[in-house]
Each structure stands twice: as C-alpha cells, then as structure tokens.
Design a protein around this motif. Structure first.
Motif, PDB file in Angstrom:
ATOM      1  N   GLN A   1       8.081  -9.964  -8.723  1.00 28.72           N
ATOM      2  CA  GLN A   1       9.115  -8.935  -8.730  1.00 28.72           C
ATOM      3  C   GLN A   1       8.488  -7.576  -8.445  1.00 28.72           C
ATOM      4  O   GLN A   1       7.661  -7.082  -9.219  1.00 28.72           O
ATOM      5  N   ARG A   2       8.902  -6.981  -7.360  1.00 31.74           N
ATOM      6  CA  ARG A   2       8.307  -5.715  -6.936  1.00 31.74           C
ATOM      7  C   ARG A   2       8.541  -4.605  -7.946  1.00 31.74           C
ATOM      8  O   ARG A   2       7.723  -3.682  -8.061  1.00 31.74           O
ATOM      9  N   ALA A   3       9.634  -4.669  -8.682  1.00 31.96           N
ATOM     10  CA  ALA A   3       9.934  -3.612  -9.651  1.00 31.96           C
ATOM     11  C   ALA A   3       8.838  -3.492 -10.707  1.00 31.96           C
ATOM     12  O   ALA A   3       8.581  -2.397 -11.224  1.00 31.96           O
ATOM     13  N   HIS A   4       8.182  -4.613 -11.025  1.00 29.59           N
ATOM     14  CA  HIS A   4       7.126  -4.577 -12.028  1.00 29.59           C
ATOM     15  C   HIS A   4       5.882  -3.852 -11.532  1.00 29.59           C
ATOM     16  O   HIS A   4       5.012  -3.483 -12.330  1.00 29.59           O
ATOM     17  N   MET A   5       5.764  -3.662 -10.228  1.00 26.06           N
ATOM     18  CA  MET A   5       4.572  -3.027  -9.663  1.00 26.06           C
ATOM     19  C   MET A   5       4.724  -1.523  -9.501  1.00 26.06           C
ATOM     20  O   MET A   5       3.731  -0.831  -9.267  1.00 26.06           O
ATOM     21  N   GLU A   6       5.943  -1.022  -9.603  1.00 31.27           N
ATOM     22  CA  GLU A   6       6.187   0.385  -9.292  1.00 31.27           C
ATOM     23  C   GLU A   6       5.277   1.346 -10.056  1.00 31.27           C
ATOM     24  O   GLU A   6       4.741   2.294  -9.467  1.00 31.27           O
ATOM     25  N   PRO A   7       5.059   1.153 -11.369  1.00 31.64           N
ATOM     26  CA  PRO A   7       4.171   2.095 -12.086  1.00 31.64           C
ATOM     27  C   PRO A   7       2.757   2.116 -11.522  1.00 31.64           C
ATOM     28  O   PRO A   7       2.097   3.162 -11.507  1.00 31.64           O
ATOM     29  N   LEU A   8       2.274   0.958 -11.057  1.00 31.40           N
ATOM     30  CA  LEU A   8       0.921   0.897 -10.520  1.00 31.40           C
ATOM     31  C   LEU A   8       0.835   1.471  -9.117  1.00 31.40           C
ATOM     32  O   LEU A   8      -0.209   1.951  -8.690  1.00 31.40           O
ATOM     33  N   LEU A   9       1.946   1.422  -8.393  1.00 32.76           N
ATOM     34  CA  LEU A   9       1.944   1.971  -7.041  1.00 32.76           C
ATOM     35  C   LEU A   9       1.919   3.500  -7.046  1.00 32.76           C
ATOM     36  O   LEU A   9       1.544   4.123  -6.058  1.00 32.76           O
ATOM     37  N   VAL A  10       2.310   4.085  -8.166  1.00 37.42           N
ATOM     38  CA  VAL A  10       2.371   5.542  -8.244  1.00 37.42           C
ATOM     39  C   VAL A  10       0.996   6.161  -8.083  1.00 37.42           C
ATOM     40  O   VAL A  10       0.805   7.143  -7.356  1.00 37.42           O
ATOM     41  N   ASP A  11      -0.014   5.579  -8.755  1.00 35.27           N
ATOM     42  CA  ASP A  11      -1.343   6.203  -8.692  1.00 35.27           C
ATOM     43  C   ASP A  11      -2.106   5.816  -7.429  1.00 35.27           C
ATOM     44  O   ASP A  11      -3.030   6.509  -7.023  1.00 35.27           O
ATOM     45  N   GLY A  12      -1.702   4.707  -6.793  1.00 29.86           N
ATOM     46  CA  GLY A  12      -2.316   4.335  -5.521  1.00 29.86           C
ATOM     47  C   GLY A  12      -3.751   3.898  -5.615  1.00 29.86           C
ATOM     48  O   GLY A  12      -4.486   3.948  -4.637  1.00 29.86           O
ATOM     49  N   HIS A  13      -4.196   3.436  -6.803  1.00 29.11           N
ATOM     50  CA  HIS A  13      -5.576   2.972  -6.950  1.00 29.11           C
ATOM     51  C   HIS A  13      -5.655   1.490  -7.293  1.00 29.11           C
ATOM     52  O   HIS A  13      -6.699   0.870  -7.096  1.00 29.11           O
ATOM     53  N   THR A  14      -4.589   0.929  -7.841  1.00 36.32           N
ATOM     54  CA  THR A  14      -4.545  -0.489  -8.167  1.00 36.32           C
ATOM     55  C   THR A  14      -3.841  -1.238  -7.046  1.00 36.32           C
ATOM     56  O   THR A  14      -2.727  -0.892  -6.661  1.00 36.32           O
ATOM     57  N   ALA A  15      -4.470  -2.268  -6.526  1.00 41.84           N
ATOM     58  CA  ALA A  15      -3.841  -3.080  -5.487  1.00 41.84           C
ATOM     59  C   ALA A  15      -2.726  -3.912  -6.105  1.00 41.84           C
ATOM     60  O   ALA A  15      -2.891  -4.472  -7.196  1.00 41.84           O
ATOM     61  N   CYS A  16      -1.597  -3.988  -5.424  1.00 42.37           N
ATOM     62  CA  CYS A  16      -0.449  -4.740  -5.916  1.00 42.37           C
ATOM     63  C   CYS A  16      -0.023  -5.761  -4.867  1.00 42.37           C
ATOM     64  O   CYS A  16       0.126  -5.424  -3.690  1.00 42.37           O
TER      65      CYS A  16
ATOM     66  N   ILE B   1       0.853  -1.190   0.000  1.00 47.99           N
ATOM     67  CA  ILE B   1       0.000   0.000   0.000  1.00 47.99           C
ATOM     68  C   ILE B   1       0.887   1.238   0.000  1.00 47.99           C
ATOM     69  O   ILE B   1       1.577   1.514   0.982  1.00 47.99           O
ATOM     70  N   PRO B   2       0.907   1.999  -1.094  1.00 46.08           N
ATOM     71  CA  PRO B   2       1.727   3.206  -1.117  1.00 46.08           C
ATOM     72  C   PRO B   2       1.126   4.307  -0.254  1.00 46.08           C
ATOM     73  O   PRO B   2      -0.064   4.277   0.099  1.00 46.08           O
ATOM     74  N   GLU B   3       1.947   5.271   0.084  1.00 46.51           N
ATOM     75  CA  GLU B   3       1.474   6.398   0.884  1.00 46.51           C
ATOM     76  C   GLU B   3       0.391   7.165   0.126  1.00 46.51           C
ATOM     77  O   GLU B   3       0.467   7.350  -1.086  1.00 46.51           O
ATOM     78  N   ASN B   4      -0.634   7.583   0.846  1.00 48.06           N
ATOM     79  CA  ASN B   4      -1.752   8.362   0.296  1.00 48.06           C
ATOM     80  C   ASN B   4      -2.586   7.575  -0.724  1.00 48.06           C
ATOM     81  O   ASN B   4      -3.268   8.180  -1.559  1.00 48.06           O
ATOM     82  N   ALA B   5      -2.534   6.254  -0.653  1.00 47.38           N
ATOM     83  CA  ALA B   5      -3.368   5.456  -1.549  1.00 47.38           C
ATOM     84  C   ALA B   5      -4.837   5.613  -1.179  1.00 47.38           C
ATOM     85  O   ALA B   5      -5.184   5.850  -0.016  1.00 47.38           O
ATOM     86  N   SER B   6      -5.710   5.488  -2.170  1.00 47.61           N
ATOM     87  CA  SER B   6      -7.148   5.550  -1.922  1.00 47.61           C
ATOM     88  C   SER B   6      -7.842   4.508  -2.786  1.00 47.61           C
ATOM     89  O   SER B   6      -7.490   4.319  -3.948  1.00 47.61           O
TER      90      SER B   6
END
Length: 332
Positions: free
Chosen positions: A294-309, A154-159
C-alpha cells in the motif's frame, strides 16, 4: 569462468542503483538529447540511487562465500540503454567499485520482448528471485508472471548515499501481501475488522499461504543464520512492520516460524500509522528500504527522500487484484 548459482538472484534496473531521474525526464522529452547528454558526460560518475546501498550489501555478503560454502547472491543490472548511452552507466558501475555485476542491456523490442526476456532470465533459474525497477509497468509485469518484484518510488529531490563498510543495510517488510499471501488482508477488506480478528484467531495455527517475497525472505533469513553460525556479523538486518495487532498477531508469528523467517525487529502497529515508528527508525538511521503493498504507508518515508520505498503490486489475476479493481482499496 561460470558464476556459481546463488541462494537468491536479484536483478536491479539501473535507475534503482544510480540517480538517473533528470536524465530519464530528458529521455521522455527527447531521446536524441538524452543520447547526447549521456555521451558527452560519460566520464562523469552518476550519483548513488536508492538501492546502491543494497547492491553493496550483497557484494559484502558474497565475500563470505568460502566461509559459507555457497554463493549467497547472484546480482545483475538491467538497462534499456543502447551501446552509446550505456557507457556512462558502465563507467559508474566501475567508479562505484561494483565488482560483481552482470549487466544486461536491451534497448529495443518494446514491452513484449522485455517481458519475455525478464521471464526467461528468472524462470530458467532454480533459486528464488527478486526484480527491482522504477517502472510501474515492469513491476506489474513481473508480479503477473509470479516473480517477487517492487516498484521503487523516488520522490523529487531525493538523495541517497553509498553504504559505508562499517554500516548495515536495514530492510523493512510489510507482512500481508508481501512476506506472505493476501488472504488475511482480503478477508479484512471484505468482512471488516471484527470478522478478521475472529478468523485469524481461529486459524492461528494454520500458516498463511506464500506470497511474493516468501521464498526471498526465507533465503535471506537462512543466509543470515548461516553467517551467524560462522561467527560473522551480517550487514543485512531484516525487520517487519505490520498493521496487524491483537488476536491477529499469533497467526503472523506462527507463519514466520513455518517459513523460517528471522527478523531483527518486529512491530505490530494494531492499525496505528506506521509513520510514527519510522520517524523513530529514521532518526536512528535504521531504514534503508521499506516494501509494502500500500503506497499510503510509504508517504512519511518519501517525505525525507533518504529511505528507499518499494511498492509491491497485486497480480492482476489474483483474488486481491480482482477485488481491488472492482471495489477499490478501502475495507468494508
């Protein structure tokens, strides 16, 4: 009244269902203040967490149990809260209209007792099982015990938002080390890309060994197939995105057929970044959960904080786990 056994058993830690991140940080700083906060705000509903949409999807599919002739899912929620702090969680379960929840609370005993409880909860069941948690140690513990598990990041400020009744839940899978085993990825890391292509083409008619989510994916695919046979549109959409390409694709396709896996979309990226694909997918609202080893593959999705990874760890005593520990994750 006893609950019928489902085709798939899923256990969600409470932090995957509800937004408890601020409360969790408070607990880490001062458990007494956490207890006070949870007690004083017990009638205020917790906001949606990363997998509330998934839970609601499972309940929607369970409504078709009579049509299917079997119960698709057994769903549970686990928590480390005590009898006081769990009241806010119970209020939120009811307030979000979660009707089908088994709730398991184990506030004491440490990691050893928790591991034994999770092991017994799943391994006493005959059906495939999945455990979602935000705790890295718990996910590793479950995988080491042979369970399908992912740490939800869960990235910071995710919603996150609940799942409207007219929307689908789009679940994306990586293939190697998730949908099936690690032998292909291990071959690539040990021997390089050229040797990997040669081996995968040679073995294209040989299914890859099972992996952490093989049984779960087969069960999910069968549930969707049975719904389709009953003329019911499933709210669950299964998709995959893999780094495979070229001469390694045919073995992946044959492995899917061998395990009776059915996907709505499939993307062979041939080594290209998955971020461009998910930029398009996100714009269409078509990515609710993506799990990868691989966590690196999730980084783009963690940016917006709307897709669960969800990160799927390697079992510590597996060939891949030992290789990564010794050599790191980079290929040869």
């Amino acid at each position: 009244m006893p609950t019928p056994e489902g085709r798939l058993r899923i256990l969600f830690s409470v932090r995957t269902l509800f937004n408890l991140e601020d409360a969790h940080q408070l607990f880490l700083r001062d458990p007494a203040q956490y207890q006070e906060f949870m007690r004083d705000t017990e009638n205020e509903l917790l906001e949606a967490g990363p997998l509330l949409r998934m839970y609601q999807m499972c309940e929607r599919i369970n409504e078709y149990s009579d049509v299917l002739g079997y119960r698709p899912f057994n769903i549970g929620v686990s928590s480390k809260d005590d009898l006081i702090t769990q009241r806010k969680i119970l209020n939120s379960i009811g307030g979000h209209d979660i009707q089908d929840a088994a709730f398991h609370c184990q506030p004491h005993g440490g990691a050893g007792l928790r591991r034994e409880w999770i092991r017994r909860y799943f391994n006493n069941q005959a059906q495939p099982s999945v455990f979602f948690t935000c705790n890295e140690e718990d996910a590793q513990m479950a995988v080491d015990d042979g369970l399908a598990s992912a740490q939800i990041i869960i990235p910071e400020n995710a919603s996150y938002t609940p799942l409207p009744k007219n929307e689908n839940f789009n679940w994306w899978f990586d293939l190697d080390a998730v949908a099936w085993g690690t032998s292909g990825e291990l071959s690539y890391k040990k021997n390089g890309l050229e040797a990997f292509f040669k081996t995968e083409w040679r073995d294209r008619n040989k299914p890859i060994e099972p992996g952490p989510f093989t049984n779960a994916l087969t069960a999910l695919s069968q549930i969707n197939a049975d719904l389709a046979a009953a003329n019911v549109e499933s709210p669950l959409k299964l998709n995959f995105c893999t780094a495979r390409g070229g001469k390694s694709m045919m073995r992946a396709s044959n492995t899917m057929q061998h395990y009776a896996m059915r996907f709505e979309q499939g993307h062979y990226m041939a080594g290209d970044s998955k971020s461009e694909l998910f930029n398009i997918v996100r714009a269409d609202g078509g990515a609710d959960l993506f799990i990868d080893d691989q966590r690196a593959h999730m980084e783009p999705l963690l940016v917006d904080g709307h897709t669960a990874c969800g990160h799927v760890p390697y079992a510590a005593d597996s060939a891949m786990g030992k290789f990564i520990k010794k050599n790191g994750a980079a290929p040869k």
